[in-house]
Design an enzyme around this catalytic site. Structure first.
Site, PDB file in Angstrom:
ATOM      1  N   CYS A  47       0.837  -1.119   0.052  1.00  0.00           N
ATOM      2  CA  CYS A  47       0.034   0.004  -0.021  1.00  0.00           C
ATOM      3  C   CYS A  47       0.890   1.359   0.088  1.00  0.00           C
ATOM      4  O   CYS A  47       0.255   2.293  -0.064  1.00  0.00           O
ATOM      5  CB  CYS A  47      -1.057   0.080   1.130  1.00  0.00           C
ATOM      6  SG  CYS A  47      -2.292  -1.227   0.965  1.00  0.00           S
ATOM      7  N   HIS A  71     -13.188   9.168  -7.390  1.00  0.00           N
ATOM      8  CA  HIS A  71     -12.318   9.411  -8.582  1.00  0.00           C
ATOM      9  C   HIS A  71     -11.312  10.318  -8.330  1.00  0.00           C
ATOM     10  O   HIS A  71     -10.601  11.097  -9.121  1.00  0.00           O
ATOM     11  CB  HIS A  71     -12.975   9.573  -9.873  1.00  0.00           C
ATOM     12  CG  HIS A  71     -13.594   8.130 -10.279  1.00  0.00           C
ATOM     13  ND1 HIS A  71     -14.798   8.006  -9.735  1.00  0.00           N
ATOM     14  CD2 HIS A  71     -13.254   7.431 -10.947  1.00  0.00           C
ATOM     15  CE1 HIS A  71     -15.214   6.755 -10.295  1.00  0.00           C
ATOM     16  NE2 HIS A  71     -14.122   6.465 -11.401  1.00  0.00           N
ATOM     17  N   GLU A 105     -13.181  -0.775   2.644  1.00  0.00           N
ATOM     18  CA  GLU A 105     -12.146  -0.701   1.784  1.00  0.00           C
ATOM     19  C   GLU A 105     -12.059  -1.763   0.857  1.00  0.00           C
ATOM     20  O   GLU A 105     -11.779  -1.623  -0.467  1.00  0.00           O
ATOM     21  CB  GLU A 105     -10.752  -0.304   2.552  1.00  0.00           C
ATOM     22  CG  GLU A 105      -9.601  -0.183   1.679  1.00  0.00           C
ATOM     23  CD  GLU A 105      -8.271   0.201   2.384  1.00  0.00           C
ATOM     24  OE1 GLU A 105      -8.195   1.189   2.966  1.00  0.00           O
ATOM     25  OE2 GLU A 105      -7.589  -0.712   2.461  1.00  0.00           O
TER      26      GLU A 105
END
Length: 150
Positions: A25, A75, A136
């Site tokens: 990550c 986005h 998530e």
């Protein structure tokens, strides 16, 4: 009068990177987030009120969450403003990308804290934010409860 909780669910796509993290990550990547917003209050008892029987109109709750969270984060790519990712963020912004710089590590845990503040500030005085659940991945989520943060 009864106290009732109502929940509305939202979804949005957001990218992020965790600076200094020791796993995958640390790279820029994205998630299809699912946000469940639960508020608590008493249904309106005034029979002449068009919202009679509602704690809050789902449409009103949707407007708040869309304006504060979904329309902002959907986005977008989120970076901690205090990391070297700022240079990447500036490059992306110059190329027309939607970038959000925050003052925290953009983990689900920190994002849900941020979202709780933003949503709470917009709710009518008689309605309280009860909980948030930010999913998530299919198997991972962070939860925020007002009772844990009183």
């Amino acid at each position: 009068m009864s106290t009732i909780r109502i929940t509305k669910q939202f979804s949005f796509e957001t990218g992020h990177a965790l600076y200094g993290y020791d796993g995958k990550c640390k790279n820029v990547h994205g998630h299809s987030y699912k946000l469940s917003v639960t508020v608590i209050g008493q249904p309106i008892t005034n029979t002449s009120n068009v919202k009679y029987g509602m704690v809050i109109d789902f449409t009103d709750l949707k407007k708040i969450v869309k304006e504060e969270i979904v329309d902002v984060f959907d986005h977008a790519t989120v970076f901690n403003q205090n990391t070297p990712h700022v240079e990447l963020a500036q490059e992306l912004q110059q190329r027309g990308h939607h970038v959000i710089l925050v003052d925290y590590q953009p983990t689900s845990e920190n994002m849900v804290i941020d979202f709780a503040t933003k949503i709470s500030n917009r709710l009518p005085a008689n309605i309280q934010l009860f909980s948030l659940r930010l999913q998530e991945t299919e198997t991972s989520y962070a939860e925020w409860y007002a009772s844990d943060n009183a």
